[in-house]
Design a protein around this motif. Structure first.
Motif, PDB file in Angstrom:
ATOM      1  N   LEU A   1       0.729  -1.207   0.056  1.00 38.95           N
ATOM      2  CA  LEU A   1       0.067   0.043   0.058  1.00 38.95           C
ATOM      3  C   LEU A   1       0.806   1.207   0.068  1.00 38.95           C
ATOM      4  O   LEU A   1       0.611   2.187  -0.747  1.00 38.95           O
ATOM      5  CB  LEU A   1      -0.969  -0.135   1.344  1.00 38.95           C
ATOM      6  N   VAL A   2       1.878   1.380   0.807  1.00 34.48           N
ATOM      7  CA  VAL A   2       2.893   2.623   0.942  1.00 34.48           C
ATOM      8  C   VAL A   2       3.406   2.562  -0.456  1.00 34.48           C
ATOM      9  O   VAL A   2       3.584   3.782  -1.083  1.00 34.48           O
ATOM     10  CB  VAL A   2       3.883   2.406   2.054  1.00 34.48           C
ATOM     11  N   LEU A   3       3.946   1.513  -1.062  1.00 32.02           N
ATOM     12  CA  LEU A   3       4.840   1.491  -2.418  1.00 32.02           C
ATOM     13  C   LEU A   3       3.835   1.985  -3.247  1.00 32.02           C
ATOM     14  O   LEU A   3       4.271   2.734  -4.342  1.00 32.02           O
ATOM     15  CB  LEU A   3       5.324   0.141  -2.614  1.00 32.02           C
ATOM     16  N   ALA A   4       2.713   1.917  -3.414  1.00 26.42           N
ATOM     17  CA  ALA A   4       1.447   1.927  -4.426  1.00 26.42           C
ATOM     18  C   ALA A   4       1.426   3.607  -4.063  1.00 26.42           C
ATOM     19  O   ALA A   4       1.192   4.234  -5.153  1.00 26.42           O
ATOM     20  CB  ALA A   4       0.371   1.311  -4.086  1.00 26.42           C
ATOM     21  N   VAL A   5       1.093   4.236  -3.098  1.00 32.68           N
ATOM     22  CA  VAL A   5       1.080   5.535  -3.020  1.00 32.68           C
ATOM     23  C   VAL A   5       2.212   6.112  -3.341  1.00 32.68           C
ATOM     24  O   VAL A   5       2.235   7.458  -4.171  1.00 32.68           O
ATOM     25  CB  VAL A   5       0.790   5.850  -1.480  1.00 32.68           C
ATOM     26  N   THR A   6       3.344   5.674  -3.231  1.00 37.34           N
ATOM     27  CA  THR A   6       4.727   6.333  -3.640  1.00 37.34           C
ATOM     28  C   THR A   6       4.774   6.274  -4.930  1.00 37.34           C
ATOM     29  O   THR A   6       4.985   7.471  -5.703  1.00 37.34           O
ATOM     30  CB  THR A   6       5.858   5.346  -3.152  1.00 37.34           C
ATOM     31  N   LEU A   7       4.515   5.233  -5.660  1.00 34.89           N
ATOM     32  CA  LEU A   7       4.367   5.250  -7.184  1.00 34.89           C
ATOM     33  C   LEU A   7       3.415   6.149  -7.662  1.00 34.89           C
ATOM     34  O   LEU A   7       3.726   6.863  -8.664  1.00 34.89           O
ATOM     35  CB  LEU A   7       4.083   3.691  -7.578  1.00 34.89           C
ATOM     36  N   ALA A   8       2.186   6.395  -7.257  1.00 34.77           N
ATOM     37  CA  ALA A   8       1.019   7.525  -7.781  1.00 34.77           C
ATOM     38  C   ALA A   8       1.875   8.863  -7.547  1.00 34.77           C
ATOM     39  O   ALA A   8       1.820   9.623  -8.598  1.00 34.77           O
ATOM     40  CB  ALA A   8      -0.037   7.355  -6.756  1.00 34.77           C
ATOM     41  N   LEU A   9       2.626   9.293  -6.568  1.00 35.63           N
ATOM     42  CA  LEU A   9       3.133  10.460  -6.498  1.00 35.63           C
ATOM     43  C   LEU A   9       3.956  10.646  -7.614  1.00 35.63           C
ATOM     44  O   LEU A   9       4.125  11.714  -7.953  1.00 35.63           O
ATOM     45  CB  LEU A   9       3.701  10.487  -4.980  1.00 35.63           C
ATOM     46  N   LEU A  10       4.835   9.608  -7.766  1.00 32.68           N
ATOM     47  CA  LEU A  10       6.031   9.624  -8.558  1.00 32.68           C
ATOM     48  C   LEU A  10       5.088   9.881 -10.094  1.00 32.68           C
ATOM     49  O   LEU A  10       5.914  10.839 -10.873  1.00 32.68           O
ATOM     50  CB  LEU A  10       7.148   8.433  -8.814  1.00 32.68           C
ATOM     51  N   LEU A  11       4.372   9.067 -10.426  1.00 36.44           N
ATOM     52  CA  LEU A  11       3.740   9.343 -11.735  1.00 36.44           C
ATOM     53  C   LEU A  11       3.137  10.528 -11.952  1.00 36.44           C
ATOM     54  O   LEU A  11       3.218  11.283 -12.956  1.00 36.44           O
ATOM     55  CB  LEU A  11       2.748   8.090 -11.897  1.00 36.44           C
ATOM     56  N   THR A  12       2.265  11.086 -10.817  1.00 39.77           N
ATOM     57  CA  THR A  12       1.757  12.383 -10.800  1.00 39.77           C
ATOM     58  C   THR A  12       2.879  13.538 -11.159  1.00 39.77           C
ATOM     59  O   THR A  12       2.518  14.629 -12.064  1.00 39.77           O
ATOM     60  CB  THR A  12       1.151  12.749  -9.623  1.00 39.77           C
ATOM     61  N   THR A  13       3.997  13.379 -10.406  1.00 36.59           N
ATOM     62  CA  THR A  13       5.269  14.286 -10.841  1.00 36.59           C
ATOM     63  C   THR A  13       5.710  14.394 -12.104  1.00 36.59           C
ATOM     64  O   THR A  13       5.818  15.285 -13.009  1.00 36.59           O
ATOM     65  CB  THR A  13       6.370  14.152  -9.742  1.00 36.59           C
ATOM     66  N   ALA A  14       5.868  13.104 -12.873  1.00 34.11           N
ATOM     67  CA  ALA A  14       6.533  12.895 -13.983  1.00 34.11           C
ATOM     68  C   ALA A  14       5.334  13.483 -15.189  1.00 34.11           C
ATOM     69  O   ALA A  14       5.951  14.218 -16.006  1.00 34.11           O
ATOM     70  CB  ALA A  14       6.763  11.445 -14.286  1.00 34.11           C
ATOM     71  N   LEU A  15       4.348  13.213 -15.064  1.00 32.98           N
ATOM     72  CA  LEU A  15       2.990  13.784 -15.786  1.00 32.98           C
ATOM     73  C   LEU A  15       2.925  15.216 -15.749  1.00 32.98           C
ATOM     74  O   LEU A  15       2.924  15.986 -16.708  1.00 32.98           O
ATOM     75  CB  LEU A  15       1.853  12.964 -15.453  1.00 32.98           C
ATOM     76  N   SER A  16       2.943  15.781 -14.462  1.00 34.93           N
ATOM     77  CA  SER A  16       2.755  17.010 -14.357  1.00 34.93           C
ATOM     78  C   SER A  16       4.044  17.952 -14.908  1.00 34.93           C
ATOM     79  O   SER A  16       3.813  18.954 -15.785  1.00 34.93           O
ATOM     80  CB  SER A  16       2.582  17.500 -12.892  1.00 34.93           C
ATOM     81  N   VAL A  17       5.228  17.358 -14.555  1.00 29.08           N
ATOM     82  CA  VAL A  17       6.324  18.437 -15.244  1.00 29.08           C
ATOM     83  C   VAL A  17       6.273  18.215 -16.894  1.00 29.08           C
ATOM     84  O   VAL A  17       6.776  19.024 -17.681  1.00 29.08           O
ATOM     85  CB  VAL A  17       7.621  17.921 -14.648  1.00 29.08           C
TER      86      VAL A  17
END
Length: 244
Positions: free
Chosen positions: A215-231
């Motif tokens: 669950l923690v790794l899934a949340v971490t992955l979601a934040l990284l994907l959000t960062t990559a897509l946003s930038v």
């Protein structure tokens, strides 16, 4: 206090024409990632950090002295993986030296791939951290955090290293009027950086208690994907902040 709030607001919603554009809020997101990942490594993988190398050097000393609960191989593995990630981040920085947006997008994307690999490993292992699983997670997460640290360093946004807060906290205290200094240039940014790390660590610890490692790794992955897509969406050829 008013200046502090204004500075914090400008960090979260940078004014038009700001030299660093959307980089501060994106790097704060990565600081939350650091808290989450170190919660996973320290609480879920034994007494080892994958982002805080100062802690690992101390842990290595503790382990060699025979202190219980510390592993010299785990600390050495984490440091080696971090260095590999830092070298990779340095190569990215050389390749994208003229475009900070592409640098951050590339770094966050590769981080997401590494965290996704860690997540798959945890899912296959059903959250049971045996020796092979422990070291696979330490390596993948260590490389990811070394990469993040190197990329953040090359982006050069003051007080937003994303993984190290010692200098940030020192600056808050040493530059304060109480210490005889002047008001720090970005007090709100410094406080937000500390808060972001705290929130990530707290959330990671709570999720580990009520949920699972995955669950923690899934949340971490979601934040990284959000960062990559946003930038990626924010990086345009005419954006002034993309230049070093």
């Amino acid at each position: 206090m008013r200046k502090l709030l204004v500075d914090a607001a400008h960090t979260l919603v940078p004014p038009k024409g700001d030299r660093h554009g959307p980089l501060p809020p994106l790097l704060l997101t990565l600081t939350v990632v650091t808290g989450l990942v170190d919660a996973v490594s320290y609480l879920g993988l034994g007494h080892v950090f994958v982002a805080n190398m100062t802690g690992n050097v101390a842990f290595l000393g503790f382990a060699l002295a025979g202190a219980e609960g510390f592993s010299a191989p785990a600390s050495l593995t984490a440091m080696a993986a971090f260095l590999v990630g830092a070298v990779t981040g340095g190569r990215f920085a050389t390749r994208f030296t003229a475009h900070r947006g592409r640098l951050l997008a590339a770094g966050a994307t590769l981080q997401a791939v590494l965290v996704a690999a860690a997540l798959v490993t945890a899912v296959v292992a059903r959250d049971k951290v045996s020796d092979p699983v422990q070291y696979v997670l330490i390596v993948t997460l260590g490389v990811a955090m070394g990469l993040q640290t190197a990329v953040a360093r090359r982006l050069g946004v003051p007080d937003l290293t994303t993984t190290v807060l010692t200098q940030t906290l020192t600056g808050l205290a040493a530059d304060s009027t109480t210490a005889g200094g002047t008001t720090p240039p970005w007090p709100g940014r410094r406080l937000l950086s500390v808060l972001a790390m705290f929130v990530g660590a707290l959330a990671g610890a709570l999720l580990l208690q009520v949920g699972r490692l995955t669950l923690v790794l899934a949340v971490t992955l979601a934040l990284l994907l959000t960062t990559a897509l946003s930038v990626g969406r924010l990086s345009t050829t005419d954006a002034s902040w993309i230049r070093p």
